[in-house]
Design a protein around this motif. Structure first.
Motif: not given
Length: 491
Positions: A51-65
């Motif tokens: 699950g390394k991809t989700a480990a950086f996708v999730l926080p990036i999406l939160q900061k983007l929102s």
């Protein structure tokens, strides 16, 4: 879902995780997501399928929102297929945001890509070579304001080997802002830790999964010791065995070269196995089509080079077969990581010849476990040996008739032209370098021969002196001692 909320993720992201069936955060997500949300650089090293991809996708999406603008995030990957897979995860998890993404990889129309970049997508997922080409040739976009720079499979991007990304990465780093968050992820980071620490300078957070075993527990790892000349017969027998026992199983076969990949695909199709090839000599659309057909189970067998060994998430793969023993243990780790993903079971079999035993020992030392022997009925293999060898040779002849090797040379020339180099001058330069190396080797050989002759001459002289000394000693011992009367007379 409460566990995802504890990481500091927003409620809409937790809801997205629920819809995708993500019940519990993996260790890499538990450790890295909070650090990224705090604004720290992060380097994560974890097993394949963790699950390394989700480990950086999730926080990036939160900061983007919180603050959506322009090109917010740049993700670099070593392969085109992995770029499309990462983009898919961004789209699925970022659907409530109306996320705009852009994929910049080789083999596609540069003009269309430039138009997409000029529209300022939120996330750009790219291979270094093509993105560097755009930065050199276009001024319709820039990455001066990105908040995140992600390097997935970071060790592969930073290592210097047959595909060296160094020059392209220099162009990208020069165009990126100094004030940014740098996120580095891979399954094998230990060899390049010092380089990665030099890149990540913003209160870096380092996390590496416990290194007792470098592969997942659900993976059954085996080796099959085979003579070099009968390897293909063993491969056909293995595939036939798995197909007879489990018709719905999917198999990935890894090979060392594009030519071997193509020949094996032709050979297996002659034996009526549903196979498809994936290698760098194929056109990009053909590569996407092959991967899509394998993912959708139209074909149950994928024969691929190492372009498919990193990051690709195909949950339905039950078997990985290494047609050649990987020269580096980390290549083995990435290859076998295509099965036994997300808690599922899987089996990996490596064909080991009499010349590859030292490579097997290196792999066992790296993964900290011994591979088990895989038993095969040799009598059954011997029955199909002649037929397999004949079909293999026929396929090689057929492939040679298509000028496969010439196409490879043409592709090399195209690549040199894209890099702004003259192929003919490069060929002359290589020929001159080869002559210089040959002269250097001859000179070294002459020096070594001269030194050996001088050494032999010194040894010969030493032996001669030793023999003379021994002869003189023997002569002195053979002379009679003078009597007491002769001594008195002499006095």
């Amino acid at each position: 879902m409460a566990e995802f909320a504890k990481l500091g993720l927003a409620s809409w992201l937790v809801a997205q995780c629920r819809q995708l069936g993500l019940k519990h955060p993996t260790p890499v997500q538990q450790n890295c997501v909070p650090a990224i949300l705090e604004g720290r650089d992060c380097m994560g090293c974890a097993k394949t399928g963790s699950g390394k991809t989700a480990a950086f996708v999730l926080p990036i999406l939160q900061k983007l929102s919180e603050d959506p603008f322009g090109i917010f995030c740049l993700v670099l990957t070593p392969t085109r297929e992995l770029a499309y897979q990462i983009a898919e995860q961004f789209r699925v998890l970022g659907k409530p945001l109306g996320l705009k993404d852009c994929i910049i990889v080789g083999g596609m129309d540069m003009v269309a890509q430039a138009l997409e970049l000029s529209r300022k997508p939120h996330v750009v997922i790219a291979t270094p070579g093509r993105l560097a080409d755009h930065l050199r040739s276009s001024n319709t976009f820039n990455i001066k304001k990105i908040r995140f720079l992600v390097m997935d499979e970071a060790d592969r991007l930073l290592e210097q080997g047959c595909t060296d990304f160094t020059k392209d990465l220099e162009v990208i780093f020069d165009a990126a802002p100094a004030q940014r968050q740098t996120l580095l992820f891979s399954a094998t980071l230990t060899d390049t830790l010092k380089v990665l620490q030099g890149i990540a300078t913003n209160k870096p957070f380092f996390w590496e999964a416990p290194a007792e075993v470098r592969t997942v527990e659900q993976l059954d790892q085996r080796y099959l010791l085979v003579p070099e000349k009968v390897k293909d017969a063993y491969l056909v027998h293995l595939i036939q065995t798995f197909q007879d026992e489990h018709e719905d199983w999917s198999i990935i076969i890894f090979t060392s070269t594009c030519k071997t990949c193509q020949v094996l695909n032709m050979m297996l199709r002659r034996f009526n196995f549903p196979s498809v090839a994936l290698h760098s000599m194929m056109k990009q659309k053909a590569r996407f089509a092959a991967l899509a057909k394998f993912k959708s189970s139209v074909y149950r067998i994928l024969i691929a080079t190492d372009v498919a060994s990193r990051g690709l998430d195909i949950p339905t793969v039950q078997v990985v077969i290494n047609h050649n023993t990987p020269g580096l243990p980390k290549i083995y780790i990435h290859r076998v990581g295509r099965t036994a993903r997300a808690g599922r079971d899987g089996i990996a079999i490596t064909l080991v010849t009499q010349y590859d035993i030292h490579l097997l020992h290196a792999i066992e030392e790296e993964i900290k476990m011994k591979l088990k022997d895989f038993s095969v009925e040799e009598a059954t293999v011997l029955k199909i040996l002649t037929q397999v060898n004949v079909v293999r040779r026929e396929c090689e002849i057929k492939l040679e008739a298509t000028d496969f090797d010439e196409k490879k040379e043409i592709n090399k020339r195209k690549q040199l032209i894209l890099e702004g180099k003259d192929p003919d001058l490069e060929a002359k330069r290589k020929a001159e370098l080869a002559k210089i190396r040959q002269k250097n080797r001859q000179f070294k050989e002459q020096v070594m021969q001269t030194l050996q002759r001088q050494k032999a001459l010194r040894l010969k002289r030493k032996q001669q002196r030793k023999q003379q000394w021994q002869q003189q000693r023997q002569q002195r011992q053979q002379q009679p001692l003078p009597s007491p009367k002769a001594k008195e007379k002499k006095k």
